[in-house]
Design a protein around this motif. Structure first.
Motif, PDB file in Angstrom:
ATOM      1  N   ARG A   9       0.911  -1.205   0.130  1.00 11.81           N
ATOM      2  CA  ARG A   9       0.140  -0.058  -0.194  1.00 11.81           C
ATOM      3  C   ARG A   9       0.661   1.363   0.341  1.00 11.81           C
ATOM      4  N   ALA A  10       2.272   1.312   0.914  1.00  6.42           N
ATOM      5  CA  ALA A  10       3.128   2.928   0.607  1.00  6.42           C
ATOM      6  C   ALA A  10       3.943   2.305  -0.868  1.00  6.42           C
ATOM      7  N   MET A  11       3.527   1.378  -1.552  1.00 11.24           N
ATOM      8  CA  MET A  11       4.811   1.911  -2.784  1.00 11.24           C
ATOM      9  C   MET A  11       3.466   2.398  -3.601  1.00 11.24           C
ATOM     10  N   ASN A  12       2.048   1.395  -3.422  1.00  9.19           N
ATOM     11  CA  ASN A  12       1.640   2.260  -4.345  1.00  9.19           C
ATOM     12  C   ASN A  12       0.593   3.693  -4.667  1.00  9.19           C
ATOM     13  N   GLU A  13       0.989   3.897  -3.306  1.00 10.45           N
ATOM     14  CA  GLU A  13       0.324   5.323  -3.028  1.00 10.45           C
ATOM     15  C   GLU A  13       1.465   6.428  -2.817  1.00 10.45           C
ATOM     16  N   SER A  14       2.810   6.103  -3.261  1.00  6.91           N
ATOM     17  CA  SER A  14       3.534   7.014  -2.922  1.00  6.91           C
ATOM     18  C   SER A  14       3.750   7.820  -4.407  1.00  6.91           C
ATOM     19  N   ARG A  39       1.871   4.452 -13.339  1.00  4.50           N
ATOM     20  CA  ARG A  39       0.631   5.230 -13.837  1.00  4.50           C
ATOM     21  C   ARG A  39       0.445   6.469 -13.275  1.00  4.50           C
ATOM     22  N   ASN A  40       0.828   6.618 -11.699  1.00  3.81           N
ATOM     23  CA  ASN A  40       0.069   7.932 -10.830  1.00  3.81           C
ATOM     24  C   ASN A  40       1.879   8.724 -10.066  1.00  3.81           C
ATOM     25  N   LYS A  41       2.777   8.328 -10.223  1.00  4.59           N
ATOM     26  CA  LYS A  41       3.541   8.115  -9.980  1.00  4.59           C
ATOM     27  C   LYS A  41       4.812   9.043 -10.921  1.00  4.59           C
ATOM     28  N   GLY A  47      14.289  -0.395 -17.861  1.00  6.35           N
ATOM     29  CA  GLY A  47      12.728  -0.362 -18.691  1.00  6.35           C
ATOM     30  C   GLY A  47      12.531  -0.981 -19.395  1.00  6.35           C
ATOM     31  N   LYS A  48      12.973  -2.652 -18.553  1.00  9.35           N
ATOM     32  CA  LYS A  48      12.671  -3.893 -18.578  1.00  9.35           C
ATOM     33  C   LYS A  48      11.816  -4.518 -18.773  1.00  9.35           C
ATOM     34  N   ASN A  49      11.291  -4.133 -17.631  1.00  8.66           N
ATOM     35  CA  ASN A  49       9.222  -4.578 -17.161  1.00  8.66           C
ATOM     36  C   ASN A  49       8.843  -3.136 -16.426  1.00  8.66           C
ATOM     37  N   ALA A  50       9.398  -1.745 -16.097  1.00 12.83           N
ATOM     38  CA  ALA A  50       8.540  -0.758 -16.200  1.00 12.83           C
ATOM     39  C   ALA A  50       9.708   0.650 -16.984  1.00 12.83           C
ATOM     40  N   GLY A  51       9.075   1.260 -17.637  1.00 19.22           N
ATOM     41  CA  GLY A  51       9.240   2.694 -18.150  1.00 19.22           C
ATOM     42  C   GLY A  51       9.918   3.766 -16.882  1.00 19.22           C
TER      43      GLY A  51
END
Lengths: 538, 167
Positions: free
Chosen positions: A263-268, A291-293, A306-310
């Protein structure tokens, strides 16, 4: 001097103290030469564990672990250990004997194309064709294994090369590799960008991975996050980068991690990944975390970025160098409210367990262990339910936590614990495994006995391959297939057979005394803990 | 999906080609063509790979290849700032009254006739891929007995951006 003598000289020049291995004719010249050296040889009971033991040693010393095995089946047996080290970025030097170089390719007895077979699991490999190349190759191999993104390097040495006379032995002072120059220092402009984002962020968080430990950046990390009060979560491989009880540490993320960590990681609004791959177990939907961070990705391996997330800000370099640069930057940030929110999550979103009182509760047992182990003890977790419980409930203080998060190789804990104990004989070393993983490395009790390596072993026994059983419980509605471990040996008799102290714990009633006894003395103990066969990690 | 041409300068060690092609196969990248040959400095080999994929894959290909210990340099050869050439050998079945017509087509493309047999010709053509494709299309009316293509090789234009052998 012959090639085999030269190999031993190279290992001495690199400060190698222990070689794990298993001989056969093709590696015999090397094992003959090493008798004249102070390097200690450990006869492991199967080659896979030579690589695991070398991995445990490497993780403790920060230098490549070394194993040496024979050609053919010796070499192919070691592949799983090499693949494990590769997935976890652990530096290893694996020396394999090979058949006579003139017979290569003719399928003679115990010939295997090992450099071909391990190609996808090694950072680099060599087939030595000229005895005079040995000093250069070993110098390069140690350099490649332990710089940039660390990993295993294999050196295949035909028996005639080991026996060939060397013109002159001279160990190179420096490597000259035309094509290999890993980036260590972070780009100054990118570092400024990260600091700028930290100043603006309201909800920053740092997610640390195994790269922080490999770079030995724990002190820098702690100094930096304490200075600016930045919360930290970790991946499985990053456990131990921060003490588990640190007020700024909010647990392990991922599908087996803490709900409050996720949750901490998602809401950062600013996520700084350091030395972590953004791999599937830690981040199940990497597309979402951008998306939101703002995502900052710091890694020594540019291919991971960039392999799994840009990321918004890619930053290539060694974690220790980069965090050190961060510390030098003067800036202020204020996010007390965010920290209060995270603390509330941590206090209210803990895992609620309803342990069956008829059995040992693994969570409570691991809690007791953490409390009673020495401050700087080394805890090695195997693979299975035991691994998830260990990650969740073990409290790392000033010690180390080792496990294989990348490859997830069962049987890792006992040989890796042996390697760690040999590297740090003054420290307490505990291996925690299940009854499935224990039986994958049970033969190493002989190695422990022969070489007097006092590792303490806990077997969480449920008579099942628990992790798979749990998966079959959820996915196949309790339609269990090939997970029943009936037929397992009586561990008391096993302990007696290997001359080990034995304890058995059936429930939590006398657990505290049992753990005290288990941890007492610097001697190997096998403690069997009977756990509920239907217990779940989730 | 888009196509890219990468040029690699690699250490001329044994097994270097298998290390590179192995990387492509195990990570599921495409190889449309690959050519390799030693450079002016025999310590190095130049490899040209034509590959395809989406942007993320193409970026990964470049990074994963660059990571290999033997790779000195990798760069994209873009169509605007590079020249590409491919060599093709085509064996065409021709009767004596067809022969002159095929030779005329070959002349237009500045191809060479390198073997003449009673009922066949071998034509050698060098050019970029579209020229090669166009030529093969023009031979549609004839029976092509055998065809061998080298795959493209190329160099970037000008003296900027050259990867030197030693720093």
């Amino acid at each position: 001097m012959i090639g085999a003598d030269a190999i031993v000289k190279c290992l001495e020049a690199e400060g190698v103290e222990v070689v794990f291995g298993y001989p056969g004719v093709a590696i015999c010249p090397f094992y003959n030469s090493i008798l004249d050296s102070d390097i200690r040889t450990i006869l492991i009971r199967t080659e896979q564990n030579a690589a695991h033991a070398a991995s445990g040693m490497a993780r403790m010393t920060g230098r490549p672990g070394v194993c040496a095995v024979t050609s053919g089946p010796g070499a192919t047996n070691v592949i799983t250990g090499i693949a494990t080290a590769f997935a976890d970025s652990i530096p290893l030097i694996c020396i394999t004997g090979q058949v006579n170089s003139e017979l290569l390719g003719s399928d003679v007895f115990q010939e295997a194309d090992i450099t071909g077979a391990v190609e996808s699991f090694v950072k680099y490999s060599y087939l030595v064709k000229n005895v005079n190349d040995i000093p250069r190759i070993f110098k390069e191999a140690f350099h490649i294994a332990n710089t940039g993104r660390k990993g295993p390097v294999l050196i295949d040495v035909p028996i005639d090369i080991q026996n060939a006379a060397l013109n002159r032995f001279s160990y190179p002072e420096e490597v000259s590799l035309r094509t290999y120059k890993p980036t260590v220092k972070g780009h100054a402009v990118q570092i400024k960008k990260v600091i700028h984002e930290l100043e603006r962020a309201e909800r920053p968080i740092i997610c640390v991975g195994g790269g922080v430990l490999l770079a030995q950046a724990e002190q820098e990390l702690r100094e930096f996050v304490e200075k600016h009060q930045i919360p930290v979560v970790s991946t499985m491989m990053g456990i131990g980068a921060m003490p588990s009880g640190h007020p700024l540490y909010f647990g392990m993320v991922g599908n087996n991690g803490r709900a409050y960590a996720n949750r901490a990681m998602n809401e950062s609004d600013l996520l700084i990944m350091v030395g972590a791959r953004v791999a599937d177990r830690a981040v199940s939907q990497p597309g979402l975390i951008t998306r939101n961070k703002i995502l900052v990705h710091i890694d020594v391996d540019p291919a991971e970025i960039g392999k799994n997330a840009g990321p918004s800000i890619p930053l290539v370099g060694d974690a220790r160098h980069i965090i050190h640069e961060f510390i030098q930057e003067e800036f202020t940030c204020d996010h007390g409210e965010w920290l209060d929110t995270l603390k509330e999550y941590r206090n209210t979103m803990g895992t609620v367990r309803n342990p069956n009182p008829a059995y040992v509760d693994p969570a409570a047992l691991i809690g007791l262990l953490s409390e009673k182990m020495q401050e700087n003890a080394i805890y090695v977790a195997d693979v299975g339910q035991n691994q998830i419980w260990s990650c969740t409930y073990h409290i790392v203080k000033e010690g180390k936590f080792f496990t294989t998060g990348g490859m997830g190789t069962m049987g890792y804990s006992i040989p890796a614990a042996m390697g760690a104990k040999l590297a740090a004989p003054e420290r307490q070393v505990v291996a925690v495994c299940g009854d499935g993983s224990f039986q994958m490395s049970m033969m190493e009790l002989a190695t422990m006995r022969q070489h007097e390596i006092p590792v303490k072993i806990i077997v969480l026994k449920n008579n099942y391959l628990g992790m798979v059983r749990e998966y079959q419980h959820y996915t196949y509605k309790d339609h269990y297939s090939v997970v029943d471990l009936s037929g397992s040996p009586d561990l008391k008799m096993i302990a007696a057979a290997y001359g080990m102290r034995f304890q058995r714990l059936e429930n939590m009633e006398h657990a505290s005394e049992a753990v005290d006894e288990f941890l007492s003395g610097d001697e190997s103990v096998l403690m069997e803990c009977i756990i509920d066969p239907y217990d779940l990690v989730k | 999906m888009q196509k890219k041409v990468f040029q690699l300068l690699v250490d001329n060690t044994s097994g270097v080609l298998s290390r590179i092609s192995g990387l492509f196969s195990r990570r599921g990248y495409n190889i449309e063509s690959i050519t390799a040959g030693v450079t002016a400095d025999p310590r190095f080999t130049r490899i040209t790979i034509v590959t395809s994929g989406d942007d993320v894959i193409l970026e990964q290909i470049e990074k994963q290849v660059a990571k290999l210990v033997d790779v000195r340099d990798i760069k994209e050869l873009t169509s605007t700032s590079s020249v590409y050439r491919e060599l093709v050998l085509i064996k065409v079945k021709v009767s004596s009254d067809q022969r002159q017509a095929v030779i005329s087509v070959a002349d237009v493309f500045r191809a060479n006739i390198i073997d003449v047999a009673p009922d066949s010709l071998i034509i050698e053509l060098t050019g970029n891929q579209s020229k090669v494709e166009a030529f093969i299309t023009l031979l549609n009316g004839y029976e092509i007995l055998e065809l061998a293509r080298t795959g493209i090789t190329g160099l970037s234009r000008g003296s900027d951006n050259v990867a030197y052998f030693d720093d």
